[in-house]
Structures are given as structure tokens and as C-alpha cells.
Design a protein around this motif. Structure first.
Motif, PDB file in Angstrom:
ATOM      1  N   TYR A 295      -5.993  50.415  55.788  1.00 56.79           N
ATOM      2  CA  TYR A 295      -5.284  51.691  55.926  1.00 56.79           C
ATOM      3  C   TYR A 295      -4.226  51.617  57.032  1.00 56.79           C
ATOM      4  O   TYR A 295      -3.100  52.115  56.875  1.00 56.79           O
ATOM      5  N   GLN A 296      -4.572  51.018  58.150  1.00 61.80           N
ATOM      6  CA  GLN A 296      -3.627  50.936  59.261  1.00 61.80           C
ATOM      7  C   GLN A 296      -2.387  50.127  58.884  1.00 61.80           C
ATOM      8  O   GLN A 296      -1.262  50.488  59.255  1.00 61.80           O
ATOM      9  N   LYS A 297      -2.601  49.059  58.126  1.00 63.62           N
ATOM     10  CA  LYS A 297      -1.468  48.236  57.697  1.00 63.62           C
ATOM     11  C   LYS A 297      -0.508  49.040  56.829  1.00 63.62           C
ATOM     12  O   LYS A 297       0.718  48.822  56.883  1.00 63.62           O
ATOM     13  N   LEU A 298      -1.044  49.982  56.073  1.00 71.43           N
ATOM     14  CA  LEU A 298      -0.207  50.826  55.211  1.00 71.43           C
ATOM     15  C   LEU A 298       0.284  52.080  55.928  1.00 71.43           C
ATOM     16  O   LEU A 298       0.889  52.953  55.310  1.00 71.43           O
ATOM     17  N   LYS A 299      -0.013  52.160  57.238  1.00 74.11           N
ATOM     18  CA  LYS A 299       0.369  53.320  58.065  1.00 74.11           C
ATOM     19  C   LYS A 299      -0.266  54.618  57.544  1.00 74.11           C
ATOM     20  O   LYS A 299       0.369  55.682  57.517  1.00 74.11           O
ATOM     21  N   ILE A 300      -1.511  54.485  57.118  1.00 70.78           N
ATOM     22  CA  ILE A 300      -2.338  55.623  56.706  1.00 70.78           C
ATOM     23  C   ILE A 300      -3.411  55.806  57.765  1.00 70.78           C
ATOM     24  O   ILE A 300      -4.069  54.838  58.162  1.00 70.78           O
ATOM     25  N   ASP A 301      -3.602  57.018  58.230  1.00 71.10           N
ATOM     26  CA  ASP A 301      -4.590  57.275  59.279  1.00 71.10           C
ATOM     27  C   ASP A 301      -6.003  57.144  58.695  1.00 71.10           C
ATOM     28  O   ASP A 301      -6.402  57.950  57.846  1.00 71.10           O
ATOM     29  N   PRO A 302      -6.794  56.150  59.123  1.00 73.35           N
ATOM     30  CA  PRO A 302      -8.154  55.982  58.593  1.00 73.35           C
ATOM     31  C   PRO A 302      -9.040  57.205  58.830  1.00 73.35           C
ATOM     32  O   PRO A 302      -9.984  57.437  58.063  1.00 73.35           O
ATOM     33  N   LYS A 303      -8.736  57.965  59.872  1.00 76.88           N
ATOM     34  CA  LYS A 303      -9.571  59.135  60.178  1.00 76.88           C
ATOM     35  C   LYS A 303      -9.482  60.201  59.085  1.00 76.88           C
ATOM     36  O   LYS A 303     -10.311  61.103  59.023  1.00 76.88           O
ATOM     37  N   GLU A 304      -8.477  60.085  58.230  1.00 73.01           N
ATOM     38  CA  GLU A 304      -8.332  61.026  57.116  1.00 73.01           C
ATOM     39  C   GLU A 304      -9.044  60.540  55.855  1.00 73.01           C
ATOM     40  O   GLU A 304      -9.036  61.242  54.834  1.00 73.01           O
ATOM     41  N   LYS A 305      -9.634  59.349  55.920  1.00 73.67           N
ATOM     42  CA  LYS A 305     -10.304  58.751  54.773  1.00 73.67           C
ATOM     43  C   LYS A 305     -11.809  58.645  55.025  1.00 73.67           C
ATOM     44  O   LYS A 305     -12.278  58.823  56.141  1.00 73.67           O
ATOM     45  N   ILE A 306     -12.532  58.327  53.949  1.00 75.22           N
ATOM     46  CA  ILE A 306     -13.994  58.277  54.061  1.00 75.22           C
ATOM     47  C   ILE A 306     -14.530  57.013  53.413  1.00 75.22           C
ATOM     48  O   ILE A 306     -13.965  56.515  52.428  1.00 75.22           O
ATOM     49  N   ILE A 307     -15.598  56.480  53.985  1.00 76.85           N
ATOM     50  CA  ILE A 307     -16.355  55.401  53.352  1.00 76.85           C
ATOM     51  C   ILE A 307     -17.745  55.939  53.019  1.00 76.85           C
ATOM     52  O   ILE A 307     -18.409  56.530  53.873  1.00 76.85           O
ATOM     53  N   VAL A 308     -18.151  55.744  51.780  1.00 72.54           N
ATOM     54  CA  VAL A 308     -19.521  56.043  51.369  1.00 72.54           C
ATOM     55  C   VAL A 308     -20.290  54.723  51.382  1.00 72.54           C
ATOM     56  O   VAL A 308     -20.030  53.840  50.562  1.00 72.54           O
ATOM     57  N   PHE A 325     -18.389  53.168  64.101  1.00 67.93           N
ATOM     58  CA  PHE A 325     -17.150  53.667  63.509  1.00 67.93           C
ATOM     59  C   PHE A 325     -16.914  55.161  63.713  1.00 67.93           C
ATOM     60  O   PHE A 325     -15.983  55.724  63.135  1.00 67.93           O
ATOM     61  N   LYS A 326     -17.727  55.783  64.544  1.00 69.35           N
ATOM     62  CA  LYS A 326     -17.510  57.187  64.869  1.00 69.35           C
ATOM     63  C   LYS A 326     -16.108  57.383  65.434  1.00 69.35           C
ATOM     64  O   LYS A 326     -15.677  56.675  66.344  1.00 69.35           O
ATOM     65  N   GLY A 327     -15.378  58.340  64.875  1.00 73.29           N
ATOM     66  CA  GLY A 327     -14.034  58.639  65.350  1.00 73.29           C
ATOM     67  C   GLY A 327     -12.962  57.734  64.779  1.00 73.29           C
ATOM     68  O   GLY A 327     -11.768  57.950  65.029  1.00 73.29           O
ATOM     69  N   LYS A 328     -13.377  56.713  64.006  1.00 71.04           N
ATOM     70  CA  LYS A 328     -12.396  55.783  63.433  1.00 71.04           C
ATOM     71  C   LYS A 328     -12.156  56.056  61.957  1.00 71.04           C
ATOM     72  O   LYS A 328     -11.056  55.843  61.460  1.00 71.04           O
ATOM     73  N   ILE A 329     -13.193  56.492  61.250  1.00 67.50           N
ATOM     74  CA  ILE A 329     -13.102  56.798  59.837  1.00 67.50           C
ATOM     75  C   ILE A 329     -14.267  57.726  59.502  1.00 67.50           C
ATOM     76  O   ILE A 329     -15.312  57.700  60.172  1.00 67.50           O
ATOM     77  N   GLN A 330     -14.112  58.563  58.496  1.00 69.23           N
ATOM     78  CA  GLN A 330     -15.210  59.436  58.089  1.00 69.23           C
ATOM     79  C   GLN A 330     -16.254  58.624  57.322  1.00 69.23           C
ATOM     80  O   GLN A 330     -15.932  57.634  56.667  1.00 69.23           O
ATOM     81  N   MET A 331     -17.504  59.098  57.370  1.00 65.39           N
ATOM     82  CA  MET A 331     -18.599  58.347  56.747  1.00 65.39           C
ATOM     83  C   MET A 331     -19.598  59.271  56.074  1.00 65.39           C
ATOM     84  O   MET A 331     -19.887  60.361  56.572  1.00 65.39           O
ATOM     85  N   ILE A 332     -20.117  58.829  54.936  1.00 70.06           N
ATOM     86  CA  ILE A 332     -21.296  59.411  54.311  1.00 70.06           C
ATOM     87  C   ILE A 332     -22.215  58.249  53.940  1.00 70.06           C
ATOM     88  O   ILE A 332     -21.744  57.190  53.502  1.00 70.06           O
ATOM     89  N   PHE A 333     -23.503  58.449  54.098  1.00 73.16           N
ATOM     90  CA  PHE A 333     -24.466  57.399  53.803  1.00 73.16           C
ATOM     91  C   PHE A 333     -25.265  57.783  52.558  1.00 73.16           C
ATOM     92  O   PHE A 333     -26.050  58.731  52.587  1.00 73.16           O
ATOM     93  N   GLY A 334     -25.017  57.059  51.464  1.00 76.02           N
ATOM     94  CA  GLY A 334     -25.736  57.282  50.214  1.00 76.02           C
ATOM     95  C   GLY A 334     -27.013  56.459  50.217  1.00 76.02           C
ATOM     96  O   GLY A 334     -26.998  55.262  49.935  1.00 76.02           O
ATOM     97  N   TRP A 335     -28.109  57.120  50.522  1.00 76.85           N
ATOM     98  CA  TRP A 335     -29.381  56.447  50.810  1.00 76.85           C
ATOM     99  C   TRP A 335     -30.222  56.359  49.546  1.00 76.85           C
ATOM    100  O   TRP A 335     -30.508  57.371  48.912  1.00 76.85           O
TER     101      TRP A 335
END
Length: 387
Positions: A295-308, A325-335
Motif C-alpha cells: 500500500y505504501q508503495k502505491l501511496k495508499i494509506d494502510p491505516k485506511e485498509k484492513i487485513i482479515v 500492527f496496531k495503528g499501522k493497518i486495521q485488523m479483524i481476526f477470523g477465528w
């Protein structure tokens, strides 16, 4: 054991609608794969029991109440819901080679797609029931262990109130009632941390958000019906998914051909539009670093994106990833299994995957060779095409 057609993973419905609309004539074959070589399922489950369960499942359709619930979600079209009210699941075959079960289903993709959750849920629940009997223990003995472990998890998670969790454990749960009890407990103890459940009927019963987008089979089957062209079939999955569902379900599964392939073929336009990514194999820390760098390479703010994150999670790993990764990207944990079947029972690692599409053999590679599926010839061919 499966009493409702909606006792399945929600992504079977979101994928199912797309298939119903666009690929009703595609033929597929699914097969059971047992990755736990030391667990022989016929030692625990009789063929007669399995066939009885599967025959009962074939009779399931959504009823009027379930139809109303799905309609209220404003995701599913009327013609698709009418299809689910009349659906006839294709016949499933069960055989035994003396070591393990060969379980297959072949038919139209629009009907066969739903068998995955039903097959795995039935096998795991039957296995657990037999395992308990072999231990000369009651179910309550294991449930008490499960409850103790559940509250140990909850007590750790309460220290990190920003961690968001989703139940992804339908396919390998101990049983339906235990999965329901877990969700009820989470609603009570972690009300602001539970992001939803992948189980459609429990989402309805417990007033939770149903969660799920698409699985590996989309990439795999599109490859089979797209003349085995990896790049164009991969692109078509993402394009048609976006056209069908747009931003609301735009979490892209990243590892069917390995995450390096995904990032090399996920355009800047897609990266900007899509909500985020799902991690399902390989080292989660490495993946998240790679995603943030992408995301950073594409100049997209990772904080606006999410990883599941959805691969082999336990509470300590969840906390480790979150803290990193707190504060670096949004997260959800699919348990998954570690949530719904953590009772002191060794759970077999089984999957029910497509192996053919319109007569073409198909496979997936992933970032973990142990999770690759497909025969040797198909995997070698995929590897060659990726080089």
C-alpha cells in the motif's frame, strides 16, 4: 446434526448467488482431503451414519423465516432466494478404501457449492462424538474444559479492547450448540469486540453481523473454466466480484497462487477501491509487512485498509499480531478451529475442495505447501505457469 440450510458459512451464500447468476451450467467435482494422516475417520464414523446424515441434508431448503432474514440483508436477489427455496443438493458419494473415506460430489456448481460446510461440519461433529465415547467420558467433561479455555481467552482479550474478532469456526466446530454458546458468551463478555459470525443461522438467531466474502474455489474454478490462464482468470474473479458486490464485500483472498502473485497482479485501482485483504496461509507477520509495504508503495494509506487474519489463530498469536500492527493497518481476526473446537480433542485437518471444473483438473498453491490442494500433475503445472 445439520438442521437448517443456513447452518453454513455465509460466504457460501455470497459465492452461491454469483455462481447462480453467472455460471449456472458449470460442472464441478469436490473431494474430501484428509491432511491428518494419523486419523482414520472410518475408525470413528460409520459409513451408514454418514450416508444417513447426508441424505437428510439433501432435503434441506430455506424456509419462509430464513427467506425473510436473507431478504432483509439486501444482498440477495429475489430469484436467488427462490432458487434456495427449491434447491436440490446433488447426490454425494461415500466410499472407504480401508484407510479413509473417499467423499465426492459432482454436479452443477450452483448446487454443489453448499456441500463443503455440511460435509466438514458433519464429519467433525461425528468424529468428536465418537472420540468422546472412546475416552469413556461424557460430553460435559470436554465442555467444561472448553469453557475454562474459553474464559482464559476472554480474560486475555479484555486487556485489548480494540481487538475485533469474527467467528469463522462453523466447519470444524465441536457442535452447533457449543458454537452458539461461545457466541452468546462473547456477546456478553466482549460485546464491542465481536465483529460477527460466518454462520448464517447463528447470525440470524443471535442478531449478529454475518461475515464472509469468497473462498479459494472462486480462483480455482475460474482457472478451470478459463482455459487454465492464471492471470486472466484471477483478474476475472476480482472484476466480477466487484461488479456484483462493490465495496461492501471487497475483502480479497490473497494466497491461491501465493501472495507474491497476488500483489503483482492487484492493480493500484483495485488496491484503492477494495476494502482490504484476507490472509489465509503463511506467516501472518510477514504477510502484514508485505501488505503495508504494498500500500505504501502505491501511496495508499494502510491505516485506511484492513487485513482479515484467518489462518491457524490462537489467542496469543492474535494478541501478538495486534500489538505488532496496531495503528499501522486495521485488523479483524477470523477465528476458526481454535475458537469453536478447543476442548482437548485432536481435531482432524480435513477440507472439502473442488478438484475439477468442466472436466479440467484444478488446484491451489497458497503460501504454505502443506495447504496446497490438487494432484501432483496439476500443482507442477501451476508452478511452471507462475515462473
Amino acid at each position: 446434526m445439520i438442521k437448517s440450510f443456513l447452518d453454513l458459512d455465509y460466504y457460501k451464500l455470497t459465492m452461491g448467488q454469483l455462481v447462480f447468476k453467472h455460471f449456472p451450467s458449470v460442472r464441478v467435482k469436490y473431494q474430501l482431503i484428509n491432511r491428518s494422516k494419523d486419523i482414520c475417520l472410518p475408525d470413528y464414523i460409520s459409513k451408514r451414519e454418514l450416508i444417513k446424515e447426508f441424505n437428510q441434508i439433501r432435503k434441506l431448503k430455506i424456509d419462509d423465516k430464513e427467506h425473510s432474514y436473507l431478504k432483509k440483508l439486501k444482498i440477495f436477489s429475489d430469484d436467488y432466494l427462490q432458487f434456495l427455496k427449491k434447491i436440490n443438493l446433488p447426490q454425494i458419494t461415500v466410499s472407504n478404501d480401508g484407510k479413509n473415506y473417499q467423499i465426492e460430489v459432482e454436479g452443477s456448481w450452483s448446487e454443489a457449492i453448499y456441500w463443503e460446510t455440511f460435509v466438514l461440519g458433519t464429519l467433525i461433529e461425528r468424529y468428536c462424538f465418537s472420540f468422546i465415547n472412546n475416552q469413556n467420558q461424557s460430553s460435559n467433561y470436554f465442555i467444561k474444559q472448553g469453557q475454562q479455555r474459553l474464559f482464559e481467552k476472554i480474560n486475555k482479550l479484555k486487556k485489548y479492547p480494540e481487538i475485533k474478532l469474527a467467528d469463522f469456526g462453523t466447519r470444524r466446530r465441536f457442535n452447533f450448540e457449543w458454537q452458539k454458546q461461545i457466541l452468546q458468551t462473547f456477546k456478553k463478555e466482549l460485546p464491542n469486540q465481536l465483529a460477527g459470525t460466518s454462520n448464517a443461522i447463528l447470525a440470524e438467531e443471535l442478531n449478529l453481523k454475518p461475515v464472509g466474502t469468497f473462498a479459494h474455489e472462486m480462483y480455482m474454478i475460474f482457472y478451470g473454466i478459463g482455459h487454465q490462464d492464471i492471470v486472466s482468470s484471477h483478474k476475472k474473479v476480482l472484476d466480477i466480484w466487484w461488479t456484483e458486490y462493490g465495496h461492501q464485500l471487497s475483502t480479497a483472498l490473497t494466497d491461491n497462487y501465493g501472495s507474491d502473485f497476488f500483489f503483482n497482479n492487484f492493480s493500484k485501482s483495485q488496491a484503492e477501491k477494495w476494502r482490504g485483504l484476507r490472509h489465509d496461509s503463511g506467516d501472518p507477520i510477514e504477510f502484514a509487512e508485505k501488505a503495508i509495504g504494498f500500500y505504501q508503495k502505491l501511496k495508499i494509506d494502510p491505516k485506511e485498509k484492513i487485513i482479515v487474519f484467518s489462518d491457524g489463530l490462537n489467542v496469543d498469536l492474535i494478541i501478538k499480531i495486534y500489538r505488532r500492527f496496531k495503528g499501522k493497518i486495521q485488523m479483524i481476526f477470523g477465528w476458526g478451529t481454535g475458537l469453536t473446537n478447543d476442548l482437548g480433542i485432536e481435531v482432524p485437518q480435513i477440507v472439502f475442495k473442488p478438484v475439477e471444473a468442466n472436466g479440467q483438473k484444478i488446484a491451489k498453491l497458497t503460501d504454505d505447501i502443506n495447504k496446497a490442494t490438487g494432484d501432483t500433475e496439476s500443482l507442477i503445472l501451476l508452478n511452471k505457469k507462475l515462473k
